[in-house]
Design a protein around this motif. Sequence first.
Motif, PDB file in Angstrom:
ATOM      1  N   ALA A  57     -30.756  95.421  48.558  1.00 48.36           N
ATOM      2  CA  ALA A  57     -30.382  95.815  49.916  1.00 48.36           C
ATOM      3  C   ALA A  57     -31.336  95.177  50.911  1.00 48.36           C
ATOM      4  N   THR A  58     -30.812  94.809  52.071  1.00 52.57           N
ATOM      5  CA  THR A  58     -31.638  94.156  53.083  1.00 52.57           C
ATOM      6  C   THR A  58     -32.007  95.081  54.235  1.00 52.57           C
ATOM      7  N   GLY A  59     -31.334  96.219  54.347  1.00 45.83           N
ATOM      8  CA  GLY A  59     -31.608  97.128  55.450  1.00 45.83           C
ATOM      9  C   GLY A  59     -32.398  98.343  55.010  1.00 45.83           C
ATOM     10  N   PRO A  60     -32.770  99.178  55.975  1.00 41.73           N
ATOM     11  CA  PRO A  60     -33.497 100.406  55.655  1.00 41.73           C
ATOM     12  C   PRO A  60     -32.558 101.463  55.079  1.00 41.73           C
ATOM     13  N   PRO A  61     -33.077 102.486  54.412  1.00 45.95           N
ATOM     14  CA  PRO A  61     -32.224 103.553  53.887  1.00 45.95           C
ATOM     15  C   PRO A  61     -31.570 104.328  55.035  1.00 45.95           C
ATOM     16  N   ARG A  62     -30.210 104.410  55.028  1.00 44.49           N
ATOM     17  CA  ARG A  62     -29.493 105.068  56.122  1.00 44.49           C
ATOM     18  C   ARG A  62     -28.497 106.119  55.658  1.00 44.49           C
ATOM     19  N   TYR A  63     -27.996 105.989  54.438  1.00 45.97           N
ATOM     20  CA  TYR A  63     -26.947 106.890  53.958  1.00 45.97           C
ATOM     21  C   TYR A  63     -27.211 107.303  52.520  1.00 45.97           C
ATOM     22  N   VAL A  64     -26.567 108.395  52.116  1.00 43.88           N
ATOM     23  CA  VAL A  64     -26.494 108.767  50.709  1.00 43.88           C
ATOM     24  C   VAL A  64     -25.024 108.646  50.317  1.00 43.88           C
ATOM     25  N   ALA A  65     -24.748 107.897  49.269  1.00 42.89           N
ATOM     26  CA  ALA A  65     -23.385 107.739  48.760  1.00 42.89           C
ATOM     27  C   ALA A  65     -23.167 108.788  47.677  1.00 42.89           C
ATOM     28  N   TRP A  66     -22.067 109.533  47.780  1.00 41.48           N
ATOM     29  CA  TRP A  66     -21.687 110.565  46.810  1.00 41.48           C
ATOM     30  C   TRP A  66     -20.470 110.006  46.081  1.00 41.48           C
ATOM     31  N   ILE A  67     -20.639 109.650  44.818  1.00 45.73           N
ATOM     32  CA  ILE A  67     -19.610 108.898  44.090  1.00 45.73           C
ATOM     33  C   ILE A  67     -19.019 109.748  42.983  1.00 45.73           C
ATOM     34  N   SER A  68     -17.703 109.915  43.027  1.00 47.23           N
ATOM     35  CA  SER A  68     -16.980 110.600  41.958  1.00 47.23           C
ATOM     36  C   SER A  68     -16.019 109.608  41.322  1.00 47.23           C
ATOM     37  N   GLN A  69     -15.181 110.102  40.454  1.00 47.60           N
ATOM     38  CA  GLN A  69     -14.254 109.236  39.731  1.00 47.60           C
ATOM     39  C   GLN A  69     -13.338 108.453  40.666  1.00 47.60           C
ATOM     40  N   LEU A  70     -12.850 109.095  41.730  1.00 45.38           N
ATOM     41  CA  LEU A  70     -11.869 108.454  42.601  1.00 45.38           C
ATOM     42  C   LEU A  70     -12.290 108.368  44.061  1.00 45.38           C
ATOM     43  N   ASN A  71     -13.505 108.761  44.383  1.00 43.49           N
ATOM     44  CA  ASN A  71     -13.866 108.862  45.782  1.00 43.49           C
ATOM     45  C   ASN A  71     -15.332 108.508  45.989  1.00 43.49           C
ATOM     46  N   CYS A  72     -15.622 107.922  47.144  1.00 41.23           N
ATOM     47  CA  CYS A  72     -17.006 107.708  47.578  1.00 41.23           C
ATOM     48  C   CYS A  72     -17.111 108.229  48.998  1.00 41.23           C
ATOM     49  N   THR A  73     -18.009 109.182  49.204  1.00 38.25           N
ATOM     50  CA  THR A  73     -18.239 109.785  50.510  1.00 38.25           C
ATOM     51  C   THR A  73     -19.685 109.553  50.885  1.00 38.25           C
ATOM     52  N   TYR A  74     -19.942 109.340  52.166  1.00 41.36           N
ATOM     53  CA  TYR A  74     -21.300 109.094  52.636  1.00 41.36           C
ATOM     54  C   TYR A  74     -21.777 110.246  53.509  1.00 41.36           C
ATOM     55  N   SER A  75     -23.079 110.505  53.459  1.00 33.69           N
ATOM     56  CA  SER A  75     -23.723 111.413  54.401  1.00 33.69           C
ATOM     57  C   SER A  75     -24.921 110.677  54.992  1.00 33.69           C
ATOM     58  N   ASP A  76     -25.243 111.021  56.233  1.00 32.90           N
ATOM     59  CA  ASP A  76     -26.386 110.382  56.890  1.00 32.90           C
ATOM     60  C   ASP A  76     -27.687 110.786  56.210  1.00 32.90           C
ATOM     61  N   LEU A  77     -28.594 109.854  56.120  1.00 36.93           N
ATOM     62  CA  LEU A  77     -29.941 110.118  55.621  1.00 36.93           C
ATOM     63  C   LEU A  77     -30.846 110.174  56.845  1.00 36.93           C
ATOM     64  N   VAL A  78     -31.458 111.325  57.081  1.00 32.88           N
ATOM     65  CA  VAL A  78     -32.276 111.528  58.283  1.00 32.88           C
ATOM     66  C   VAL A  78     -33.704 111.873  57.896  1.00 32.88           C
ATOM     67  N   ASN A  79     -34.565 111.877  58.865  1.00 29.00           N
ATOM     68  CA  ASN A  79     -35.986 112.186  58.661  1.00 29.00           C
ATOM     69  C   ASN A  79     -36.586 111.349  57.532  1.00 29.00           C
ATOM     70  N   VAL A  80     -36.248 110.078  57.523  1.00 27.70           N
ATOM     71  CA  VAL A  80     -36.784 109.175  56.504  1.00 27.70           C
ATOM     72  C   VAL A  80     -38.255 108.924  56.816  1.00 27.70           C
ATOM     73  N   SER A  81     -39.097 109.081  55.818  1.00 27.28           N
ATOM     74  CA  SER A  81     -40.536 108.886  56.008  1.00 27.28           C
ATOM     75  C   SER A  81     -40.850 107.429  56.342  1.00 27.28           C
ATOM     76  N   SER A  82     -41.992 107.190  56.918  1.00 31.70           N
ATOM     77  CA  SER A  82     -42.363 105.833  57.320  1.00 31.70           C
ATOM     78  C   SER A  82     -42.464 104.889  56.127  1.00 31.70           C
ATOM     79  N   ASP A  83     -42.779 105.423  54.946  1.00 31.59           N
ATOM     80  CA  ASP A  83     -42.839 104.568  53.754  1.00 31.59           C
ATOM     81  C   ASP A  83     -41.481 104.458  53.057  1.00 31.59           C
TER      82      ASP A  83
END
Length: 105
Positions: free
Chosen positions: A8-34
């Motif tokens: 990946a070339t960008g910073p962490p922004r989302y969490v992907a929730w992957i099931s058998q037939l679906n992929c849903t994203y949620s925002d990743l917030v309060n990401v630490s400086s590291d």
Amino acid sequence: MYTTNVTATGPPRYVAWISQLNCTYSDLVNVSSDGLSGVTVQPGGDVYPPEGGLVNGTQIPPQVDPTINGTMFIAVVDDNPVLTSYNLSVINQHTIAGPAIYAAG
């Protein structure tokens, strides 16, 4: 121990929730400086809206399939591309951490 090969070339922004037939994203917030920790909320809702009705004169209750149910995979990603079971490998170029197993329910 499994180590993710990060391409990946960008910073962490989302969490992907992957099931058998679906992929849903949620925002990743309060990401630490590291970039080693952050916060997300498990998505709610249904994959398909509930349907019900009469079938051969019998009332059928609505069938609900929650977005997050059972065992799923999650991954921290830098983008949220549209994914299906046919192009799931596209997520590889966006994965920062994971996949990991998540048990819901």
